[in-house]
Design an enzyme around this catalytic site. Sequence first.
Site, PDB file in Angstrom:
ATOM      1  N   LEU A  44      13.605  -6.242  -4.542  1.00 52.25           N
ATOM      2  CA  LEU A  44      13.018  -5.223  -3.682  1.00 52.25           C
ATOM      3  C   LEU A  44      11.392  -5.125  -4.415  1.00 52.25           C
ATOM      4  CD1 LEU A  44      12.674  -3.331  -1.283  1.00 52.25           C
ATOM      5  CD2 LEU A  44      13.462  -1.622  -2.696  1.00 52.25           C
ATOM      6  N   GLU A  76      15.429   3.044  -9.217  1.00 52.79           N
ATOM      7  CA  GLU A  76      15.981   3.430  -8.085  1.00 52.79           C
ATOM      8  C   GLU A  76      15.238   4.553  -7.397  1.00 52.79           C
ATOM      9  OE1 GLU A  76      18.509   2.109  -6.264  1.00 52.79           O
ATOM     10  OE2 GLU A  76      19.471   0.849  -7.808  1.00 52.79           O
TER      11      GLU A  76
END
Length: 390
Positions: free
Chosen positions: A131, A374
Site C-alpha cells: 500500500l 498501520e
Amino acid sequence: MAATRLMPTEEAQDLIDLTREICDKELRPAVDEAERAAASGESFPTEVFRTLGRAGLLSLPHPEQFGGYGQPYEVYLQVVEEIASAWMSVAVGVSVHSLTAYPVTTFGTPAQQEALLPGMLSGEQLGAYCLSEQQAGSDVGSMTTRAVADATGAGEPTGYTVRGRKAWISHAGHADYYTTFARTSDDGSRGLSCLVVPGDAPGLSFGAPERKMGLHCDTVREVMFDDVPVEASRRIGAEGQGMAIALSALDAGRLGIAAAATGLAQSALDLAASYAKERRQFGRAIADNQGLAFLIADMEAAVTSARATYLHAARLKDAGRAFSKEAAVAKLTATDAAMRVTTDAVQVLGGAGYTQDFPAERFMREAKVTQIFEGTNQIQRLVISRHVLR
C-alpha cells in the site's frame, strides 16, 4: 507471567495453549540470536512461519471452507499477542499475512476465493501488503503506482500492467504473493484498485533491506513493479474500489498491531518485575521500594488497559458492528502503552537495561515503530476525533 485470559470456547483455549507451547519451544529460544544476526545481515524466519502455518496459526480468522480456522477476531488477536510476547517480528508478520488475505476473504468473488484462498491459508504461502509509497504513506490517495488496463475495446480488461514502487513492505522478497493497491484512473482516492500479484511475476524486483532500529527479522524493502503483468481475475473488487478495501483492511490490521504491541509490553513488564524481585540494593530487593513498585503497578495497568481496548474492538467486529473508531482507539492505546512500558522496563533494569545482555533495550526499539505503522498515532487521533465530533 502468562496473561490472564477468559477464552470464549474450549477450542479457543486449546489454541492459546498450543500457541504458548510453540512460543516456549520454538520462538523464545531463537529470538535473541536471530534478531542479532538479522541486524548485521538479512535473516528471515522462514521456518518459524512454516511451523506456525502447519499449526494453523496463520489462518485463524479466515473461512474454514477455504482452509482457515473460522475463529473470531477475539481469539485470533490473543494468539497474535502470545506470539508477540515471544518474538515481535514474527507477530507482526502474522498480522501482515492475515491482512494480505483480508481483501479476498471480504471483497473477493466466490470464484476468486476458491482460486486464491486455499493457497493463502494453507500455511505454505506468505503474503505482503503493498500500500505505502515513499510519498504516499498516511495520504494513501496520492499514490502513483499505476495499473494500466490492457486495451480490449469494450467491456472488462483481460489484464493489467503494473508500474511503480512501493515502500516499507514487510516480507518483500520472501512473499509468495503481493496484495497491491495501484491507480487505475486519475480520479483521486476513487481511482485506486486492488490486485493480487504473484510473487514470481516477471518485472517484480526488490530494493535492499531497510536498516531499521528494531524488528530486524521483519524484512522491509521497496517493491518495484516494472511492467508487471497481472490477470484481470486477480483484481479484487471493482475498479476504483481500492481505497474502500484498503481502509477496511486497515481497520482489521490495526487490531493486529494493537495485539502485538500488547504482547510486547507484557514481555517488558514480566522482565522488569522479575528483575525487580531479584536485584538487591541496600540489603533488600529493589521491588521493596514503593517508588519502583508503583512504577510496576502503572506498567501492569497500561498492559491490562491495552488488552481490554483491543478485545472490545474485536468483539464489536465479531458481532458485525462498526468498529473503526474502536480499532483506532485500540491501536493508539496499545502502542503508546508499549512505548511507555518498554521504556520503563529499561529504567527498572538501570544500566543493565541499556545493554544487550537483557532484551529490555530490544523491546524498547521494537515498540517505537508500532506508533508509526498501520497509520501513525497522529492519524489514529484524527480518525477518533472525526468519529466523536461528526
